[in-house]
Design a protein around this motif. Structure first.
Motif: not given
Length: 72
Positions: A2-15
């Motif tokens: 499991k990972n939280k990459i999508k969450v961190f991308r959203a926090m950094h407004d990153m695609t």
């Protein structure tokens, strides 16, 4: 894994594409990691965590079968 990459991308407004470019992999690789279809090498995991300014453990959660079966 499991990972939280999508969450961190959203926090950094990153695609996915922007993250992929930042860590020198393809967007498809990021997509596969996010969906749990591919476990990254330690080097790629480190680059992802470093990009977001967090530890690898904050991004990824390793689950082995023993812990999951024991309800931990």
């Amino acid at each position: 894994m499991k990972n939280k990459i999508k969450v961190f991308r959203a926090m950094h407004d990153m695609t996915q594409e922007e993250l992929a470019d930042a860590i020198r992999v393809t967007r498809r690789t990021i997509n596969s990691i996010e969906r749990g279809k591919y476990n990254p090498s330690i080097e790629v995991a480190y680059r992802i965590a470093k990009t977001f300014g967090v530890t690898i453990e904050e991004v990824f959660c390793f689950e082995d079968g023993k812990d999951a079966e024991a309800g931990r």
